[in-house]
Design an enzyme around this catalytic site. Structure first.
Site, PDB file in Angstrom:
ATOM      1  N   ASP A   7       9.034  13.625   6.937  1.00 35.50           N
ATOM      2  CA  ASP A   7       7.870  13.828   6.078  1.00 35.50           C
ATOM      3  C   ASP A   7       8.274  13.458   4.666  1.00 35.50           C
ATOM      4  O   ASP A   7       9.355  13.870   4.204  1.00 35.50           O
ATOM      5  CB  ASP A   7       7.450  15.309   6.119  1.00 35.50           C
ATOM      6  CG  ASP A   7       5.938  15.479   6.078  1.00 35.50           C
ATOM      7  OD1 ASP A   7       5.266  14.613   5.517  1.00 35.50           O
ATOM      8  OD2 ASP A   7       5.444  16.493   6.604  1.00 35.50           O
ATOM      9  N   HIS A  13       4.178   8.028  -1.093  1.00 36.33           N
ATOM     10  CA  HIS A  13       4.074   9.417  -0.632  1.00 36.33           C
ATOM     11  C   HIS A  13       4.847   9.672   0.651  1.00 36.33           C
ATOM     12  O   HIS A  13       5.027  10.821   1.047  1.00 36.33           O
ATOM     13  CB  HIS A  13       2.597   9.782  -0.432  1.00 36.33           C
ATOM     14  CG  HIS A  13       1.862   9.910  -1.734  1.00 36.33           C
ATOM     15  ND1 HIS A  13       1.645  11.124  -2.349  1.00 36.33           N
ATOM     16  CD2 HIS A  13       1.342   8.977  -2.569  1.00 36.33           C
ATOM     17  CE1 HIS A  13       0.999  10.933  -3.488  1.00 36.33           C
ATOM     18  NE2 HIS A  13       0.805   9.634  -3.650  1.00 36.33           N
TER      19      HIS A  13
HETATM   20  P1  ADQ Z   1       0.145  14.300   4.576  1.00 41.40           P
HETATM   21  O1  ADQ Z   1       0.853  13.591   5.676  1.00 41.40           O
HETATM   22  O2  ADQ Z   1      -1.327  14.377   4.678  1.00 41.40           O
HETATM   23  O3  ADQ Z   1       0.519  13.688   3.160  1.00 41.40           O
HETATM   24  P2  ADQ Z   1       0.941  17.067   3.687  1.00 41.40           P
HETATM   25  O4  ADQ Z   1       1.758  16.882   2.484  1.00 41.40           O
HETATM   26  O5  ADQ Z   1       1.439  18.127   4.604  1.00 41.40           O
HETATM   27  O6  ADQ Z   1       0.833  15.764   4.571  1.00 41.40           O
HETATM   28  O7  ADQ Z   1      -0.522  17.430   3.255  1.00 41.40           O
HETATM   29  C1  ADQ Z   1      -1.501  17.822   4.175  1.00 41.40           C
HETATM   30  C2  ADQ Z   1      -2.683  18.401   3.425  1.00 41.40           C
HETATM   31  O8  ADQ Z   1      -3.766  18.574   4.329  1.00 41.40           O
HETATM   32  C3  ADQ Z   1      -2.374  19.763   2.808  1.00 41.40           C
HETATM   33  O9  ADQ Z   1      -2.915  19.818   1.526  1.00 41.40           O
HETATM   34  C4  ADQ Z   1      -3.057  20.752   3.756  1.00 41.40           C
HETATM   35  O10 ADQ Z   1      -3.560  21.899   3.141  1.00 41.40           O
HETATM   36  C5  ADQ Z   1      -4.194  19.934   4.331  1.00 41.40           C
HETATM   37  N1  ADQ Z   1      -4.460  20.344   5.717  1.00 41.40           N
HETATM   38  C6  ADQ Z   1      -3.647  20.192   6.767  1.00 41.40           C
HETATM   39  N2  ADQ Z   1      -4.209  20.711   7.870  1.00 41.40           N
HETATM   40  C7  ADQ Z   1      -5.406  21.206   7.492  1.00 41.40           C
HETATM   41  C8  ADQ Z   1      -6.469  21.868   8.189  1.00 41.40           C
HETATM   42  N3  ADQ Z   1      -6.437  22.104   9.495  1.00 41.40           N
HETATM   43  N4  ADQ Z   1      -7.549  22.211   7.465  1.00 41.40           N
HETATM   44  C9  ADQ Z   1      -7.605  21.957   6.136  1.00 41.40           C
HETATM   45  N5  ADQ Z   1      -6.642  21.352   5.439  1.00 41.40           N
HETATM   46  C10 ADQ Z   1      -5.556  20.969   6.106  1.00 41.40           C
HETATM   47  C11 ADQ Z   1       1.308  12.584   2.695  1.00 41.40           C
HETATM   48  C12 ADQ Z   1       2.761  12.583   3.170  1.00 41.40           C
HETATM   49  C13 ADQ Z   1       3.425  13.897   2.848  1.00 41.40           C
HETATM   50  C14 ADQ Z   1       3.309  14.182   1.343  1.00 41.40           C
HETATM   51  C15 ADQ Z   1       1.889  14.013   0.867  1.00 41.40           C
HETATM   52  C16 ADQ Z   1       1.810  14.068  -0.645  1.00 41.40           C
HETATM   53  O11 ADQ Z   1       2.813  12.317   4.565  1.00 41.40           O
HETATM   54  O12 ADQ Z   1       4.795  13.868   3.200  1.00 41.40           O
HETATM   55  O13 ADQ Z   1       3.720  15.512   1.099  1.00 41.40           O
HETATM   56  O14 ADQ Z   1       1.337  12.770   1.263  1.00 41.40           O
HETATM   57  O15 ADQ Z   1       2.675  13.159  -1.223  1.00 41.40           O
END
Ligand code: ADQ
Length: 497
Positions: free
Chosen positions: A373, A168
């Site tokens: 990311d 990921h």
């Molecule tokens: P993450 O680093 O966790 O994932 P991301 O893909 O942005 O990053 O996902 C974050 C998730 O957390 C989103 O679904 C978002 O809605 C939720 N979230 C963030 N802040 C929040 C808040 N304050 N309250 C509630 N929900 C919140 C890892 C990798 C990424 C990749 C994903 C999936 O780092 O690059 O996109 O896996 O493969």
């Protein structure tokens, strides 16, 4: 996967967090891209999910049976880890070394990382748990950088199993990957899978470059031959549950929440992130400060809402980062605010799905500016939530999502001045341009959602596993695998540098 086979999802953390005291057990959804993306897939299907439930020592004895029942009802198999073991594996190796290094932040790596044994042992524990649950016909889907050795360890136990591995986070350029002290063991581990998936073609080619430079395995196009075992390397950009976000945007609760926070006299910029130093929050705030300084007319007419969900707060570097962020928000609000206006509204908390979609709807400009990311699902969730066809996405060129979303306003998060200028462009973009871009973005996000992502990946793993057996069995591969231990075979083929 045969018609009666299941998908066994394996990830470090589970999609739910369980808390228990003497009176009750509460189960809440865990935040994070992987958990959010696959939770619905798991709930709707016939999968089993194996993962670490976090520190279980705080659960009172009287509640343990109830907690086990909660897991069982949700088709979850917990892998419990001891406190010291979890600390060494999760904080030491996963988040202390692999996470910063794979995001190119090499200066965050400790001088003497020494917890590799714990990482290996935990990966062994996961492989053993999967083998216990596995039934013929299942497809095993292993996720992410915590479990890089599991495919190889599992292949040694289950030579014929269909095993997929998905990373990921970014796979760094081969030159950066070479820094990892355990680089060959990691490659050997991952190469136990039938299919290895990445979000972008860059990460996939970085991986094959690393295999080429560190091993003697033959590579043709997208296949690595580990002796006779072909391993496909594929590109599978992960999507979100687009239809569900779009539906939620018109949900009466979301609309009520939105109306409660909307203002007519201010444009809203929004950031939503896990509180992580890779997400570029500090530089984003500095660009916003530059925007305010260079454009005094914007004062009191804009506001940045930054929501940061607490993340990995037991890890020291995350505690320091949180402090830096608190200080920067305080300074910008102190220097630029007025009695009537606070330039940044900062929430250090998780918000509910209803609040999240209301915020996405509210944003005039969504800021997704990570330093690196793997993909970034927030960008896609924002787009899917904009059923009104409006809103501007500002997106870092270093997010995996950038390739797929060219209609976003692209920024280099390391260039604060340029980022400030792009924020101004986004805030002043004419309506027809905004709508044209959003329409194109919405089409892409709807067409490639999380379900098609999962289905494509799993189909390829199933096909590759069958294909691997059929043609190669004639050359004795299947028979040899039954007797050999692949993990033991792999290192012998590694070239000494
Ligand atoms: P993450 O680093 O966790 O994932 P991301 O893909 O942005 O990053 O996902 C974050 C998730 O957390 C989103 O679904 C978002 O809605 C939720 N979230 C963030 N802040 C929040 C808040 N304050 N309250 C509630 N929900 C919140 C890892 C990798 C990424 C990749 C994903 C999936 O780092 O690059 O996109 O896996 O493969």
């Amino acid at each position: 996967m045969t018609s009666d086979g299941r998908v066994i999802i394996v990830s470090n953390r589970l999609p739910f967090t369980v808390r228990a005291d003497d009176d009750s057990v509460t189960v809440t959804a865990a935040a994070g891209g992987l958990a959010n993306g696959l939770r619905a897939f798991h709930e709707d299907g016939d999968s089993l999910w194996i993962g670490w439930p976090g520190d279980a020592s705080s659960i009172p004895r009287s509640r343990r049976t109830a907690v086990t029942r909660h897991f069982h009802d949700r088709r979850i198999v917990p892998v419990h880890l001891g406190h010291a073991e979890a600390k060494a594996y999760y904080e030491g190796v996963c988040n202390g070394v692999i996470w910063p290094l794979f995001h190119y932040l090499t200066d965050r790596i400790p001088i003497d990382p020494c917890e590799w044994t714990a990482y290996r042992e935990v990966n062994e524990r996961f492989a053993a748990a999967i083998a216990r649950e596995y039934r013929e016909g299942d497809v095993v889907w292993i996720h992410d950088y915590h479990l890089l050795l599991v495919p190889g360890l599992l292949r040694a136990r289950l030579p014929k199993a269909a095993i997929g591995f998905f990373l990921h986070i970014p796979f760094p350029a081969a030159d950066v990957f070479r820094i990892v002290p355990w680089r060959r063991e990691i490659l050997a581990g991952v190469l136990g899978a039938n299919v290895i998936g990445f979000h972008t073609s860059d990460y996939a080619s970085h991986f094959t470059d690393a295999v080429r430079s560190l091993t003697a395995f033959e590579i043709t196009e997208n296949t690595v031959y580990v002796n006779d075992h072909p391993v496909e390397v594929g590109v599978y950009p992960m999507g979100v549950d687009a239809a569900s976000f779009t539906r939620m945007a018109d949900d009466p609760q979301v609309v009520a929440e939105y109306k409660g926070i909307a203002t007519s006299h201010q444009q809203i910029l929004l950031g939503v992130d896990r509180l992580d130093y890779t997400k570029g929050i500090l530089r984003r705030l500095l660009a916003y400060e530059r925007l305010l300084r260079d454009n005094p007319a914007l004062r009191e007419r804009v506001r940045l809402i930054q929501v940061a969900v607490p993340s990995r707060d037991c890890v020291a570097s995350y505690q320091r980062f949180r402090q830096e962020l608190d200080e920067l928000v305080g300074r910008i609000n102190g220097d630029h605010g007025t009695l009537d206006w606070t330039p940044i509204r900062y929430l250090h908390q998780s918000v509910s799905p209803t609040q999240l979609v209301a915020l996405y709807r509210l944003a005039d400009v969504m800021l997704v500016t990570p330093l690196r990311d793997g993909m970034n699902l927030v960008a896609k969730e924002f787009i899917a939530s904009r059923a009104d066809g409006d809103g501007v996405l500002v997106l870092s060129e270093f997010a995996g999502a950038a390739r797929e979303l060219p209609e976003a306003v692209s920024v280099n998060p390391y260039d604060i001045e340029e980022m400030a200028a792009r924020l101004k462009d986004a805030l002043t973009m004419e309506m027809p341009d905004r709508r044209r871009r959003m329409a194109a973005l919405r089409q892409r996000v709807a067409a490639a959602d999380v379900y098609s992502w999962a289905a494509t990946f799993l189909r390829d793993v199933g096909d590759a596993a069958v294909g691997n057996r059929r043609p190669t069995a004639a050359r004795g591969y299947e028979g040899r695998l039954a007797n050999d231990n692949l993990a033991a075979v792999i290192p012998s083929a590694l070239r000494l540098m």
